[in-house]
Design a protein around this motif. Structure first.
Motif, PDB file in Angstrom:
ATOM      1  N   GLN A 166      32.440 -26.565 -84.183  1.00 13.06           N
ATOM      2  CA  GLN A 166      33.125 -27.867 -84.103  1.00 13.06           C
ATOM      3  C   GLN A 166      34.393 -27.770 -83.274  1.00 13.06           C
ATOM      4  OE1 GLN A 166      34.137 -29.811 -87.843  1.00 13.06           O
ATOM      5  NE2 GLN A 166      32.189 -29.104 -88.689  1.00 13.06           N
ATOM      6  N   ALA A 167      35.168 -26.689 -83.508  1.00 11.91           N
ATOM      7  CA  ALA A 167      36.422 -26.507 -82.773  1.00 11.91           C
ATOM      8  C   ALA A 167      36.142 -26.424 -81.277  1.00 11.91           C
ATOM      9  CB  ALA A 167      37.142 -25.260 -83.264  1.00 11.91           C
ATOM     10  N   LEU A 168      35.085 -25.680 -80.915  1.00 10.53           N
ATOM     11  CA  LEU A 168      34.753 -25.528 -79.493  1.00 10.53           C
ATOM     12  C   LEU A 168      34.359 -26.876 -78.886  1.00 10.53           C
ATOM     13  CD1 LEU A 168      32.767 -22.177 -79.613  1.00 10.53           C
ATOM     14  CD2 LEU A 168      34.987 -22.584 -78.538  1.00 10.53           C
ATOM     15  N   VAL A 169      33.543 -27.649 -79.624  1.00  8.47           N
ATOM     16  CA  VAL A 169      33.122 -28.956 -79.113  1.00  8.47           C
ATOM     17  C   VAL A 169      34.328 -29.871 -78.934  1.00  8.47           C
ATOM     18  CG1 VAL A 169      31.821 -31.030 -79.709  1.00  8.47           C
ATOM     19  CG2 VAL A 169      30.799 -28.785 -80.075  1.00  8.47           C
ATOM     20  N   LEU A 170      35.202 -29.896 -79.959  1.00  9.37           N
ATOM     21  CA  LEU A 170      36.369 -30.774 -79.885  1.00  9.37           C
ATOM     22  C   LEU A 170      37.302 -30.371 -78.745  1.00  9.37           C
ATOM     23  CD1 LEU A 170      37.266 -31.347 -83.630  1.00  9.37           C
ATOM     24  CD2 LEU A 170      36.825 -33.107 -81.933  1.00  9.37           C
ATOM     25  N   LEU A 171      37.519 -29.055 -78.586  1.00 10.79           N
ATOM     26  CA  LEU A 171      38.408 -28.603 -77.509  1.00 10.79           C
ATOM     27  C   LEU A 171      37.840 -28.995 -76.169  1.00 10.79           C
ATOM     28  CD1 LEU A 171      39.656 -25.169 -78.823  1.00 10.79           C
ATOM     29  CD2 LEU A 171      41.036 -27.142 -78.164  1.00 10.79           C
TER      30      LEU A 171
END
Lengths: 249, 292
Positions: free
Chosen positions: A127-132
């Motif tokens: 999720q963090a990677l997608v959001l970033l």
């Protein structure tokens, strides 16, 4: 439309100084509220009373069907997970990487022992990677937060708030530390994300033009009292004069 | 600037912001009554107390002038040359190493205790201002208020001679020293980062780990090395009170009134303390650069 946040007769302040003098309003799903007003009107205090970073004196803050002011400390922490917050000075952990900063948004869901070793789940990291990537920081994942520019830092702040999977976004003067062009980009990004994930927003902002351009509804505060509430179209010269208690250009 | 020009550009100040003509005071002075009187009165009082103390304690100022000469004479007659042979033996250097080990153990243990204690004793981050904060402050203050040599005497009386009372006394000293500096570093952090972490629903310990530690770690590393330096200096003397290390050697020589042996030991203490100070200064800058 579904009501997400209802504030009723909210009072806050210290023994000798009252900052909020009975504020009431209702925020529905898909609303984007702007709170405008002069410095010292109580905008920051109002927004911090919602997640109790500031303890109000009296009133009700109904969020998710419960009165925030009646929660125990443990219940409060549980409810704070549902409220994302974006700050004026970004408030990133300067000495941690961008990735670690975003993942702090999951601390409320992570056990104390796991958080000591930063053991986030695979899903959370994904999720963090997608959001970033969505906020345009895909190339800066491992950079330290203090090496980013102001606009980039606020994008990290936005990603950190969104990874909480919040039901409400509190935004405190998101553009005061940014130049006009980047301010509009950041406001645009917040609006875009809020629409996409259907998160209602309560946003302090002192820039009236930005408030009118990006928000669906405006609340005008002056000296702890609500002086105006309505859509931006109704915010005419007279209303502004009322809020700012002075002649406006 | 007259109010008229401001109103031309559309700004009308609310009443009371701009001074009306005639409300300007006619003169201005840096010295005001009675504030100036209090200030200079206090200064005068401070000097008067020096005179009073010198008089009351009957300090014979006339003995001061020849002091340096007499000191040089005595050192030359009784302490010179230092009996270097007395310290150039394996037994003595063994006590130097023991002193080093004792100070290291005491510092590591003391800092391990100081970390949570400093958290509890910092007004901005303590889990409970009502109960935890005053207790933690009291512990740190108790460690500080008793001199490390008094701790040594007490602990030797309780635990007997040896390294254990020395290491414990130095641990207590270390808690008082680094605990206070650690908690002051916590009190100087930026509150915004704590707010941001708390807003995610994090608990107290998580806020400490994610919002406090990253902000204080450089300061704490410097303080830790400095603490070790100070503890080592104290460790050279605790043996004098029966707690092992170089100090024990010193005590034994003093009791034999072997002044030239004492001189050699004192000299060696000066040398190792200077070395430890240089090392700690070097280490502090290196560590600060590495983890900034």
């Amino acid at each position: 439309m579904q009501t997400v946040l209802e504030v009723r007769n909210l009072h806050a302040g210290y023994a000798d100084r009252e900052i909020l003098k009975g504020i009431s309003f209702t925020l529905n799903a898909d609303d984007f509220f702007a709170i405008i007003g002069p410095s010292g009107a109580g905008k920051s205090t109002l927004i911090r009373c919602v997640n109790r970073l500031v303890e109000p004196k009296s009133g009700e803050v109904i969020f998710n069907g419960r009165d925030m002011l009646k929660l125990t400390p443990a219940e409060l922490r549980g409810e704070r997970r549902n409220i994302g917050m974006i700050f004026q000075e970004f408030n990133l952990i300067e000495r941690l990487s961008v990735m670690d900063n975003v993942l702090t948004g999951r601390l409320g869901y992570t056990g104390t022992f796991r958080s000591i070793f930063r053991l986030y789940t695979k899903d959370e990291i994904k999720q963090a990677l997608v959001l970033l990537d969505r906020v345009g920081l895909g190339e800066h994942i491992d950079k330290r937060a203090d090496r980013l520019s102001g606009g980039q830092r606020q994008r990290v702040g936005i990603a950190r708030a969104l990874i909480q999977n919040p039901k409400l976004l509190l935004v405190d003067e998101p553009t005061s530390s940014l130049d006009p062009k980047i301010s509009r980009e950041v406001m645009g990004l917040i609006r875009e994300m809020a629409r996409e994930f259907h998160i209602p927003v309560l946003c302090n902002i002192h820039d009236v033009d930005l408030a009118c351009d990006f928000c669906s509804h405006v609340i005008g505060l002056q000296d702890g009292v609500k002086k105006f509430e309505g859509p931006p179209a109704k915010l005419d010269k007279q209303a502004l004069q009322e809020i700012y208690a002075m002649e406006v250009l | 600037m007259p109010a008229k020009q401001l109103s031309e550009v559309g700004i009308v100040p609310s009443a009371g912001v701009m001074p009306t003509p005639g409300s300007v005071p006619p003169t201005w002075s840096r010295f005001r009554y009675p504030q100036s009187l209090y200030k200079y009165g206090a200064l005068l009082g401070a000097f008067a107390f020096i005179a009073f103390a010198l008089d009351y304690l009957k300090i014979p100022m006339d003995r001061l002038p020849g002091m340096l000469g007499r000191m040089g004479e005595m050192l030359a007659r009784r302490y010179f040359p230092p009996n270097v042979d007395h310290i150039l033996n394996a037994e003595y250097w063994h006590t130097v190493v023991e002193t080093l080990q004792m100070s290291y153990l005491a510092t590591v243990l003391g800092i391990a205790i100081s970390i949570p204690l400093a958290w509890f004793a910092s007004f901005n981050m303590t889990p409970s201002r009502r109960y935890v904060y005053p207790i933690a402050r009291l512990i740190i203050m108790a460690c500080r208020s008793v001199h490390e040599m008094i701790w040594t005497i007490l602990l030797v009386a309780i635990l007997g001679f040896g390294m254990l009372p020395g290491a414990l006394a130095l641990t207590l000293f270390c808690i008082g020293f680094s605990g206070k500096l650690f908690s002051e570093a916590i009190e100087a952090i930026k509150p915004g980062q704590v707010e941001a972490i708390r807003a995610t629903g994090a608990n107290n310990l998580q806020a400490f780990i994610f919002a406090v530690l990253p902000q204080v770690r450089v300061a704490w590393a410097g303080i830790s090395i400095y603490t070790w330096d100070v503890v080592f200096r104290a460790a050279t003397v605790v043996g004098f009170f029966g707690a092992g290390g170089m100090g024990q050697y010193l005590r034994e020589s003093v009791q034999r009134v072997a002044s030239r042996d004492v001189a050699a030991i004192l000299l060696s203490i000066v040398v190792v303390v200077i070395i430890s100070e240089l090392m700690s200064a070097w280490l502090r800058t290196r560590v600060a650069k590495a983890i900034a």
